[in-house]
Motif scaffolding. Structure first.
Motif, PDB file in Angstrom:
ATOM      1  N   ARG A  19       0.970  -0.959   0.281  1.00  0.00           N
ATOM      2  CA  ARG A  19      -0.145  -0.065  -0.282  1.00  0.00           C
ATOM      3  C   ARG A  19       0.750   1.291   0.088  1.00  0.00           C
ATOM      4  O   ARG A  19       0.188   2.161  -0.646  1.00  0.00           O
ATOM      5  N   LEU A  20       2.071   1.278   1.341  1.00  0.00           N
ATOM      6  CA  LEU A  20       2.871   2.328   0.999  1.00  0.00           C
ATOM      7  C   LEU A  20       3.311   2.317  -0.187  1.00  0.00           C
ATOM      8  O   LEU A  20       3.812   3.981  -1.164  1.00  0.00           O
ATOM      9  N   ILE A  21       4.147   1.621  -1.060  1.00  0.00           N
ATOM     10  CA  ILE A  21       4.804   2.037  -2.315  1.00  0.00           C
ATOM     11  C   ILE A  21       3.507   2.369  -3.550  1.00  0.00           C
ATOM     12  O   ILE A  21       3.686   2.914  -4.352  1.00  0.00           O
ATOM     13  N   ALA A  22       1.930   1.525  -3.678  1.00  0.00           N
ATOM     14  CA  ALA A  22       1.580   2.076  -4.520  1.00  0.00           C
ATOM     15  C   ALA A  22       1.145   3.776  -4.107  1.00  0.00           C
ATOM     16  O   ALA A  22       0.827   4.000  -5.055  1.00  0.00           O
ATOM     17  N   ALA A  23       1.055   4.140  -3.214  1.00  0.00           N
ATOM     18  CA  ALA A  23       0.278   5.385  -2.616  1.00  0.00           C
ATOM     19  C   ALA A  23       1.499   6.118  -3.259  1.00  0.00           C
ATOM     20  O   ALA A  23       1.434   7.571  -3.668  1.00  0.00           O
ATOM     21  N   SER A  24       3.370   6.230  -2.421  1.00  0.00           N
ATOM     22  CA  SER A  24       4.235   6.662  -3.101  1.00  0.00           C
ATOM     23  C   SER A  24       4.215   7.115  -4.478  1.00  0.00           C
ATOM     24  O   SER A  24       3.930   8.423  -5.210  1.00  0.00           O
ATOM     25  N   LYS A  25       3.309   6.062  -5.763  1.00  0.00           N
ATOM     26  CA  LYS A  25       3.667   6.194  -6.771  1.00  0.00           C
ATOM     27  C   LYS A  25       1.913   6.437  -7.098  1.00  0.00           C
ATOM     28  O   LYS A  25       2.498   7.846  -8.409  1.00  0.00           O
ATOM     29  N   ARG A  26       1.105   6.427  -6.762  1.00  0.00           N
ATOM     30  CA  ARG A  26      -0.123   7.433  -6.902  1.00  0.00           C
ATOM     31  C   ARG A  26       0.053   9.130  -6.665  1.00  0.00           C
ATOM     32  O   ARG A  26      -0.193  10.026  -7.590  1.00  0.00           O
ATOM     33  N   ALA A  27       0.546   9.852  -5.592  1.00  0.00           N
ATOM     34  CA  ALA A  27       1.195  10.721  -5.246  1.00  0.00           C
ATOM     35  C   ALA A  27       1.880  11.001  -6.037  1.00  0.00           C
ATOM     36  O   ALA A  27       1.695  12.449  -6.474  1.00  0.00           O
ATOM     37  N   THR A  28       3.633  11.220  -6.384  1.00  0.00           N
ATOM     38  CA  THR A  28       3.805  11.711  -7.289  1.00  0.00           C
ATOM     39  C   THR A  28       3.433  11.314  -8.688  1.00  0.00           C
ATOM     40  O   THR A  28       3.050  12.769  -8.982  1.00  0.00           O
TER      41      THR A  28
END
Length: 193
Positions: free
Chosen positions: A91-100
């Protein structure tokens, strides 16, 4: 991959960068001792590659910056070692990518720089993560770090306007729990507190 260490990755990256006729920008920058930054698990950024073996399930962020042809480039990506980690890690990796990506999408000539932090903040909030306020994006080009400052958290203060030709980094650090960190005794490695 599981079983190798970040020191190996640093040597590999150094060779690849130099072989391409570039220079690894972090090397000797304010006494940084390596060619790339590798931040594992609770290391937020500026991790110094070492001989600790990576294990399946670790999360590693690899930050590569180079100087080539008179300009600097800077990029970072986070992955789960071996493609495996716990649900929160994915979730953290995916959220970081989405946020970027949301922050990049918000960029356009005439937009105010605070749209970047606001876009990142929306995704982080949706996903239940905090954002490190200690580290910001920056202008890059003929210099490694310079204006404009790019805040990765919701703000109203950064009202500077984006103009054609500006080059800057967007590198948010999303975190589980509260936004707190300390710098280790090496003077570089930032870890969550």
């Amino acid at each position: 991959s599981s079983g190798i260490n970040a020191e190996y990755g640093d040597k590999f990256a150094h060779h690849a960068i130099v072989s391409a006729g570039a220079y690894p920008a972090p090397l000797n920058y304010r006494a940084f001792p390596k060619s790339i930054c590798t931040s594992v698990n609770n290391v937020l950024c500026h991790g110094i590659p070492n001989t600790r073996k990576l294990r399946s399930g670790d999360i590693i962020s690899i930050d590569v910056s180079i100087y080539y042809g008179g300009v600097f480039g800077d990029c970072c990506s986070s992955v789960a070692v071996g493609g495996e980690t716990d649900v929160a890690g994915h979730r953290l990796i995916a959220a970081s990518k989405r946020a970027t990506l949301a922050a990049i999408e918000a960029c356009r000539p005439g937009a105010r720089f605070n749209v970047i932090g606001n876009a990142i903040g929306e995704i982080a909030s949706e996903e239940g993560f905090s954002i490190s306020k200690e580290f910001i994006g920056h202008g890059i080009g003929s210099y490694f770090h310079g204006p404009p400052e790019v805040y990765h958290y919701p703000n109203t203060g950064n009202q500077h306007v984006m103009r054609p030709g500006m080059v800057f980094t967007i590198e948010p650090i999303l975190m589980e729990g509260r936004d707190a960190m300390v710098i280790l005794s090496d003077g570089w490695t930032a870890v969550s507190a």
